[in-house]
Scaffold this active site. Sequence first.
Site, PDB file in Angstrom:
ATOM      1  N   ASN A 186      -7.125   3.412  -0.361  1.00 15.04           N
ATOM      2  CA  ASN A 186      -8.011   2.722  -1.298  1.00 15.04           C
ATOM      3  C   ASN A 186      -9.332   3.447  -1.467  1.00 15.04           C
ATOM      4  OD1 ASN A 186      -5.977   0.895  -1.382  1.00 15.04           O
ATOM      5  ND2 ASN A 186      -6.998  -0.672  -0.154  1.00 15.04           N
TER       6      ASN A 186
ATOM      7  N   HIS B  95      -7.633   8.986  -0.565  1.00 15.88           N
ATOM      8  CA  HIS B  95      -7.776   9.202  -2.009  1.00 15.88           C
ATOM      9  C   HIS B  95      -9.226   9.108  -2.465  1.00 15.88           C
ATOM     10  CE1 HIS B  95      -3.244   8.110  -2.450  1.00 15.88           C
ATOM     11  NE2 HIS B  95      -3.436   9.337  -2.036  1.00 15.88           N
TER      12      HIS B  95
ATOM     13  N   THR C  22       1.139  -1.387   0.317  1.00 13.62           N
ATOM     14  CA  THR C  22       1.313  -0.150  -0.454  1.00 13.62           C
ATOM     15  C   THR C  22       2.755  -0.041  -0.933  1.00 13.62           C
ATOM     16  OG1 THR C  22       1.192   2.270  -0.458  1.00 13.62           O
ATOM     17  CG2 THR C  22       1.631   1.232   1.672  1.00 13.62           C
TER      18      THR C  22
HETATM   19  C1  BJW Z   1       0.267  -6.887  -1.726  1.00 12.96           C
HETATM   20  C2  BJW Z   1      -0.443  -7.887  -2.242  1.00 12.96           C
HETATM   21  C3  BJW Z   1      -1.034  -8.718  -1.259  1.00 12.96           C
HETATM   22  C4  BJW Z   1       0.298  -6.867  -3.963  1.00 12.96           C
HETATM   23  N1  BJW Z   1      -0.846  -8.411   0.052  1.00 12.96           N
HETATM   24  N2  BJW Z   1       0.490  -6.520  -0.505  1.00 12.96           N
HETATM   25  C5  BJW Z   1       6.329  14.702  -3.596  1.00 12.96           C
HETATM   26  C6  BJW Z   1       7.285  14.148  -4.428  1.00 12.96           C
HETATM   27  C7  BJW Z   1       6.956  13.758  -5.745  1.00 12.96           C
HETATM   28  C8  BJW Z   1       5.672  13.923  -6.240  1.00 12.96           C
HETATM   29  C9  BJW Z   1       4.733  14.465  -5.417  1.00 12.96           C
HETATM   30  C10 BJW Z   1       5.058  14.861  -4.130  1.00 12.96           C
HETATM   31  N3  BJW Z   1       3.927  15.356  -3.533  1.00 12.96           N
HETATM   32  C11 BJW Z   1       2.930  15.275  -4.424  1.00 12.96           C
HETATM   33  C12 BJW Z   1       3.371  14.749  -5.572  1.00 12.96           C
HETATM   34  C13 BJW Z   1       2.567  14.490  -6.805  1.00 12.96           C
HETATM   35  C14 BJW Z   1       1.709  13.265  -6.708  1.00 12.96           C
HETATM   36  C15 BJW Z   1       2.604  12.066  -6.456  1.00 12.96           C
HETATM   37  O1  BJW Z   1       2.721  11.556  -5.363  1.00 12.96           O
HETATM   38  N4  BJW Z   1       3.228  11.540  -7.478  1.00 12.96           N
HETATM   39  C16 BJW Z   1       4.097  10.369  -7.313  1.00 12.96           C
HETATM   40  C17 BJW Z   1       3.532   9.213  -8.145  1.00 12.96           C
HETATM   41  C18 BJW Z   1       5.506  10.736  -7.631  1.00 12.96           C
HETATM   42  N5  BJW Z   1       0.674  13.402  -5.673  1.00 12.96           N
HETATM   43  C19 BJW Z   1      -0.474  14.027  -5.893  1.00 12.96           C
HETATM   44  O2  BJW Z   1      -0.724  14.552  -6.969  1.00 12.96           O
HETATM   45  C20 BJW Z   1      -1.466  14.086  -4.750  1.00 12.96           C
HETATM   46  N6  BJW Z   1      -1.967  15.405  -4.588  1.00 12.96           N
HETATM   47  C21 BJW Z   1      -1.195  16.385  -4.148  1.00 12.96           C
HETATM   48  O3  BJW Z   1      -0.057  16.232  -3.799  1.00 12.96           O
HETATM   49  O4  BJW Z   1      -1.845  17.589  -4.118  1.00 12.96           O
HETATM   50  C22 BJW Z   1      -1.112  18.752  -3.776  1.00 12.96           C
HETATM   51  C23 BJW Z   1      -2.073  19.915  -3.871  1.00 12.96           C
HETATM   52  C24 BJW Z   1      -2.260  20.712  -2.765  1.00 12.96           C
HETATM   53  C25 BJW Z   1      -3.145  21.791  -2.855  1.00 12.96           C
HETATM   54  C26 BJW Z   1      -3.833  22.032  -4.039  1.00 12.96           C
HETATM   55  C27 BJW Z   1      -3.662  21.210  -5.143  1.00 12.96           C
HETATM   56  C28 BJW Z   1      -2.778  20.136  -5.052  1.00 12.96           C
HETATM   57  C29 BJW Z   1      -2.696  13.244  -5.073  1.00 12.96           C
HETATM   58  C30 BJW Z   1      -2.386  11.802  -5.217  1.00 12.96           C
HETATM   59  C31 BJW Z   1      -3.646  11.052  -5.642  1.00 12.96           C
HETATM   60  C32 BJW Z   1      -3.331   9.604  -5.974  1.00 12.96           C
HETATM   61  N7  BJW Z   1      -4.473   9.011  -6.566  1.00 12.96           N
HETATM   62  C33 BJW Z   1      -4.393   7.611  -6.957  1.00 12.96           C
HETATM   63  C34 BJW Z   1      -5.552   7.343  -7.915  1.00 12.96           C
HETATM   64  C35 BJW Z   1      -6.880   7.421  -7.161  1.00 12.96           C
HETATM   65  C36 BJW Z   1      -8.014   7.268  -8.086  1.00 12.96           C
HETATM   66  C37 BJW Z   1      -8.132   5.877  -8.604  1.00 12.96           C
HETATM   67  O5  BJW Z   1      -8.324   4.938  -7.811  1.00 12.96           O
HETATM   68  O6  BJW Z   1      -8.051   5.737  -9.816  1.00 12.96           O
HETATM   69  O7  BJW Z   1      -4.491   6.768  -5.790  1.00 12.96           O
HETATM   70  S1  BJW Z   1      -2.833   7.131  -7.643  1.00 12.96           S
HETATM   71  C38 BJW Z   1      -2.890   5.477  -7.027  1.00 12.96           C
HETATM   72  O8  BJW Z   1      -1.715   5.271  -6.198  1.00 12.96           O
HETATM   73  C39 BJW Z   1      -4.111   5.409  -6.104  1.00 12.96           C
HETATM   74  C40 BJW Z   1      -3.532   4.724  -4.879  1.00 12.96           C
HETATM   75  O9  BJW Z   1      -4.304   5.009  -3.732  1.00 12.96           O
HETATM   76  C41 BJW Z   1      -2.124   5.251  -4.825  1.00 12.96           C
HETATM   77  C42 BJW Z   1      -1.184   4.407  -4.015  1.00 12.96           C
HETATM   78  O10 BJW Z   1      -1.001   3.168  -4.614  1.00 12.96           O
HETATM   79  P1  BJW Z   1      -0.829   1.874  -3.715  1.00 12.96           P
HETATM   80  O11 BJW Z   1      -2.031   1.656  -2.904  1.00 12.96           O
HETATM   81  O12 BJW Z   1       0.460   1.942  -2.998  1.00 12.96           O
HETATM   82  O13 BJW Z   1      -0.811   0.725  -4.845  1.00 12.96           O
HETATM   83  P2  BJW Z   1       0.418   0.170  -5.698  1.00 12.96           P
HETATM   84  O14 BJW Z   1      -0.155  -0.568  -6.851  1.00 12.96           O
HETATM   85  O15 BJW Z   1       1.410   1.211  -5.981  1.00 12.96           O
HETATM   86  O16 BJW Z   1       1.137  -0.858  -4.713  1.00 12.96           O
HETATM   87  C43 BJW Z   1       0.485  -2.047  -4.330  1.00 12.96           C
HETATM   88  C44 BJW Z   1       1.369  -2.758  -3.322  1.00 12.96           C
HETATM   89  O17 BJW Z   1       0.672  -3.891  -2.859  1.00 12.96           O
HETATM   90  C45 BJW Z   1       2.693  -3.257  -3.918  1.00 12.96           C
HETATM   91  O18 BJW Z   1       3.765  -2.886  -3.055  1.00 12.96           O
HETATM   92  C46 BJW Z   1       2.533  -4.783  -3.940  1.00 12.96           C
HETATM   93  O19 BJW Z   1       3.748  -5.492  -3.721  1.00 12.96           O
HETATM   94  C47 BJW Z   1       1.570  -4.975  -2.812  1.00 12.96           C
HETATM   95  N8  BJW Z   1       0.758  -6.196  -2.891  1.00 12.96           N
HETATM   96  N9  BJW Z   1      -0.437  -7.919  -3.582  1.00 12.96           N
HETATM   97  C48 BJW Z   1      -0.092  -7.325   0.402  1.00 12.96           C
HETATM   98  N10 BJW Z   1      -1.775  -9.796  -1.572  1.00 12.96           N
END
Ligand code: BJW
Length: 263
Positions: free
Chosen positions: A106, A123, A200
């Site tokens: 977060n 992040h 997550t």
């Molecule tokens: C509850 C609830 C309640 C609801 N109680 N629960 C391998 C495979 C495929 C792709 C990739 C890979 N490796 C890298 C990638 C690419 C990419 C990626 O992962 N893409 C995927 C989407 C496929 N990753 C990247 O680009 C990363 N960088 C990277 O790999 O760099 C390599 C590199 C190396 C060297 C030089 C250059 C590059 C960076 C990733 C950055 C992610 N950023 C974000 C945005 C941040 C900015 C912003 O805030 O706007 O981060 S994306 C977004 O998703 C945010 C979050 O932190 C992240 C995770 O989301 P989260 O927290 O899981 O939220 P949700 O909404 O998905 O889920 C919420 C959950 O809560 C749900 O399950 C609900 O059920 C639950 N919930 N209410 C408990 N009350």
Amino acid sequence: MSLDLILPDSLVKAFKTARHVTVFTGAGVSAESGVPTFRDAHTGLWARFEPTALATSEAFEADPALVWGWYEWRRSRVMRAAPNPAHEAIVRLARHVPAISVVTQNVDDLHERAGSRSVAHLHGRLMQPRCFACGTPWRYPDGMPNEPEDGRRVTPPECPECAGPIRPGVVWFGEPLPADEWQRALGAAAGCDLFITVGTSAMVYPAAELPRIAAGQGARVLQINPQATALDSLADWNLVGAAGVVLPALIGAVFDDASPTTG
Ligand code: BJW
Ligand code: ZN
């Protein structure tokens, strides 16, 4: 809201014998504070916004005012939010176990405002913007921001060093995670005996590798989430429910440490 949890003995024992607990959180832990998640179908930020239009450096270069305005709207929501019983339960858990690591995806500061220390922010941090061109940190003026309307453009401030645009201090898609915090997270995953994943979807890498690394090193994995996720089959235990209800009830039941919310 209170909850009577029926906990397996194996889970209670895992808490009582743990030497190092790692808590890994995502947007769901802040949902009950009123901070929207990303991927929830109706309430998530990306039900209404296209990620690539807002959460990439290309998007910022193409339309800095659109992206800055969106983050200003989110920052104002976070500043108006308060930690919820889930953040508070993690602080209480720290008093009952020999060592704890808190690793979050977060960008809000609700863990810190609840009282958690040394949180690894994989992040980035919404409150710590920097220059897009030269990287110089930039400090917001004190006080509460005006809440820009959802979708309103706001021109980013100018860097005092190079006049470049100020960008949010978050990690966008395609950007590397902060190296020191990622190393700490890897150590916390590999070195714990109980890994708790909370709120997550575990869809974003490399953060989503952490539960798998922990399990691979022999840690037991507990998941707390109201919905199914990619981690259901990996987890040793799945507690299905909202973090702000389940976590306080869990800590209360295991350690006989009742909070106001567990009554
Ligand atoms: C509850 C609830 C309640 C609801 N109680 N629960 C391998 C495979 C495929 C792709 C990739 C890979 N490796 C890298 C990638 C690419 C990419 C990626 O992962 N893409 C995927 C989407 C496929 N990753 C990247 O680009 C990363 N960088 C990277 O790999 O760099 C390599 C590199 C190396 C060297 C030089 C250059 C590059 C960076 C990733 C950055 C992610 N950023 C974000 C945005 C941040 C900015 C912003 O805030 O706007 O981060 S994306 C977004 O998703 C945010 C979050 O932190 C992240 C995770 O989301 P989260 O927290 O899981 O939220 P949700 O909404 O998905 O889920 C919420 C959950 O809560 C749900 O399950 C609900 O059920 C639950 N919930 N209410 C408990 N009350
Ligand atoms: Zn600059």
